[in-house]
Write an enzyme that holds these catalytic residues in place. Structure first.
Site, mmCIF file in Angstrom:
data_model
loop_
_atom_site.group_PDB
_atom_site.id
_atom_site.type_symbol
_atom_site.label_atom_id
_atom_site.label_comp_id
_atom_site.label_asym_id
_atom_site.label_seq_id
_atom_site.Cartn_x
_atom_site.Cartn_y
_atom_site.Cartn_z
ATOM 1 N N HIS A 61 -5.691 -1.239 -1.621
ATOM 2 C CA HIS A 61 -6.596 -2.298 -1.189
ATOM 3 C C HIS A 61 -7.236 -3.043 -2.357
ATOM 4 O O HIS A 61 -7.542 -2.435 -3.387
ATOM 5 C CB HIS A 61 -7.741 -1.706 -0.364
ATOM 6 C CG HIS A 61 -7.297 -1.029 0.902
ATOM 7 N ND1 HIS A 61 -6.389 -1.564 1.768
ATOM 8 C CD2 HIS A 61 -7.682 0.155 1.453
ATOM 9 C CE1 HIS A 61 -6.224 -0.749 2.798
ATOM 10 N NE2 HIS A 61 -6.989 0.308 2.622
ATOM 11 N N ALA A 87 -2.258 9.512 7.564
ATOM 12 C CA ALA A 87 -2.675 10.553 8.492
ATOM 13 C C ALA A 87 -1.868 10.399 9.786
ATOM 14 O O ALA A 87 -1.455 9.302 10.126
ATOM 15 C CB ALA A 87 -4.169 10.429 8.805
ATOM 16 N N LYS A 94 0.688 -1.060 0.551
ATOM 17 C CA LYS A 94 0.371 -1.783 1.798
ATOM 18 C C LYS A 94 -1.114 -2.092 1.887
ATOM 19 O O LYS A 94 -1.916 -1.503 1.163
ATOM 20 C CB LYS A 94 0.823 -0.983 3.017
ATOM 21 C CG LYS A 94 0.177 0.377 3.149
ATOM 22 C CD LYS A 94 0.800 1.143 4.296
ATOM 23 C CE LYS A 94 0.398 2.588 4.273
ATOM 24 N NZ LYS A 94 -1.040 2.829 4.367
ATOM 25 N N HIS A 141 -12.108 3.026 0.022
ATOM 26 C CA HIS A 141 -11.053 3.983 -0.324
ATOM 27 C C HIS A 141 -9.842 3.241 -0.871
ATOM 28 O O HIS A 141 -9.602 2.085 -0.540
ATOM 29 C CB HIS A 141 -10.641 4.807 0.902
ATOM 30 C CG HIS A 141 -9.978 3.975 1.964
ATOM 31 N ND1 HIS A 141 -10.701 3.202 2.853
ATOM 32 C CD2 HIS A 141 -8.675 3.754 2.251
ATOM 33 C CE1 HIS A 141 -9.860 2.556 3.654
ATOM 34 N NE2 HIS A 141 -8.615 2.865 3.309
ATOM 35 N N ASP A 189 1.122 8.036 1.960
ATOM 36 C CA ASP A 189 -0.286 7.977 1.534
ATOM 37 C C ASP A 189 -0.868 9.306 1.034
ATOM 38 O O ASP A 189 -1.985 9.673 1.407
ATOM 39 C CB ASP A 189 -1.157 7.436 2.676
ATOM 40 C CG ASP A 189 -0.828 5.998 3.037
ATOM 41 O OD1 ASP A 189 0.203 5.479 2.577
ATOM 42 O OD2 ASP A 189 -1.605 5.375 3.787
ATOM 43 N N ASP A 205 -1.805 3.228 0.355
ATOM 44 C CA ASP A 205 -2.846 2.281 0.710
ATOM 45 C C ASP A 205 -3.293 1.664 -0.617
ATOM 46 O O ASP A 205 -3.595 2.413 -1.569
ATOM 47 C CB ASP A 205 -3.994 3.083 1.341
ATOM 48 C CG ASP A 205 -4.547 2.459 2.595
ATOM 49 O OD1 ASP A 205 -3.974 1.482 3.104
ATOM 50 O OD2 ASP A 205 -5.577 2.968 3.070
HETATM 51 ZN ZN LIG Z 1 -6.989 1.862 3.956
#
Ligand SMILES: [Zn+2]
Length: 204
Positions: A69, A146, A111, A86, A25, A67
C-alpha cells in the site's frame, strides 16, 4: 444448477507441469508483532516452506503476493477504512517474513498499490492472470493469509478465470472479524470447486 457436494476431506494430488504455488501475503504486518497480526499466522510459515520445497523439487514455479500500500491507503482507519496502517510499500512491515524460504526466482505480485483502491484478490489490478497464462499455468495451489480475505477473494477470481484450485488447508489462517468467517470462507471455496489439500495429500 450446481451439484452441491459435501466436503469429503483433503484431496490427494501429484504435482505436474502447469502447477504453481501461490504464497499469499506472508508479510511481517500479518504475523505476530505486526500491526494487523492474524492469529496463528506464524504457524503457516514452516508449512508453506515445505510446500515451497515440494514445488522446487519438481521444478515448478513459486509466486508470492504482497499487500503493497501507499501511505494513506483507503483501507486504513485514518482514511475511513476498516484496518490499521499495514503493509506500507517498502517498510519492514510489508517485507516477506524472514522465516519464509522463497526461492530467488519467485515471481512477486504486489497488490492494492493505488491509494484509492482496495484489492483483496491477487488478480485485482495486477498482471497475475496474464503471467500465469503466459507460463502455461492451469492449477493454482493457494496458501497464506488470510483465509477470509485475500485467500478467499483470490480463489473466487481464480475459479471465475477457469483455473483449477487447491486450497492448502494446513497453510491458511483466518482473521475472523466475525466468528466463523474463516470456516464460511473455506466452505464457500469448496462450493466454488476448489479442493482442499494438505501436505499429507501431496504425493512425493
Ligand atoms: Zn491491506
Amino acid at each position: 444448477m450446481y451439484a452441491v457436494t459435501k466436503s469429503t476431506g483433503p484431496s490427494h494430488c501429484r504435482l505436474q507441469p502447469g502447477d504453481v504455488l501461490l504464497v499469499t501475503d506472508i508479510q511481517n504486518d500479518f504475523l505476530s508483532g505486526g500491526s494487523l497480526a492474524v492469529a496463528g499466522g506464524d504457524a503457516v510459515v514452516p508449512v508453506l516452506n515445505r510446500y515451497i520445497g515440494a514445488f522446487l523439487a519438481q521444478g515448478l514455479p513459486v509466486y508470492a503476493t504482497r499487500d503493497w500500500h501507499p501511505e494513506g491507503h483507503c483501507s486504513f482507519h485514518a482514511q475511513g477504512g476498516p484496518w490499521p496502517v499495514h503493509c506500507v510499500a517498502g517498510t519492514q512491515g510489508a517485507a516477506f517474513a524472514a522465516m519464509l524460504t522463497l526461492p530467488p526466482d519467485t515471481t512477486v505480485i504486489s497488490k492494492a498499490t493505488s491509494q484509492d483502491l482496495e484489492a483483496y484478490s491477487s488478480f485485482q489490478g495486477t498482471d497475475l492472470d496474464s503471467r500465469l497464462r503466459a507460463a502455461g499455468i492451469h492449477r493454482l495451489f493457494i496458501g497464506g493469509l488470510a483465509t477470509d480475505y485475500c485467500v478467499l477473494n483470490t480463489v473466487r477470481d481464480a475459479r471465475k478465470l477457469g483455473y483449477e484450485v487447491f486450497v492448502l488447508a494446513d497453510a491458511i489462517r483466518a482473521v475472523d472479524v466475525q466468528p466463523g468467517d474463516g470456516q464460511r470462507a473455506e466452505e464457500e471455496m469448496t462450493g466454488l470447486g476448489a479442493r482442499r489439500l494438505t501436505l499429507e495429500g501431496l504425493a512425493a
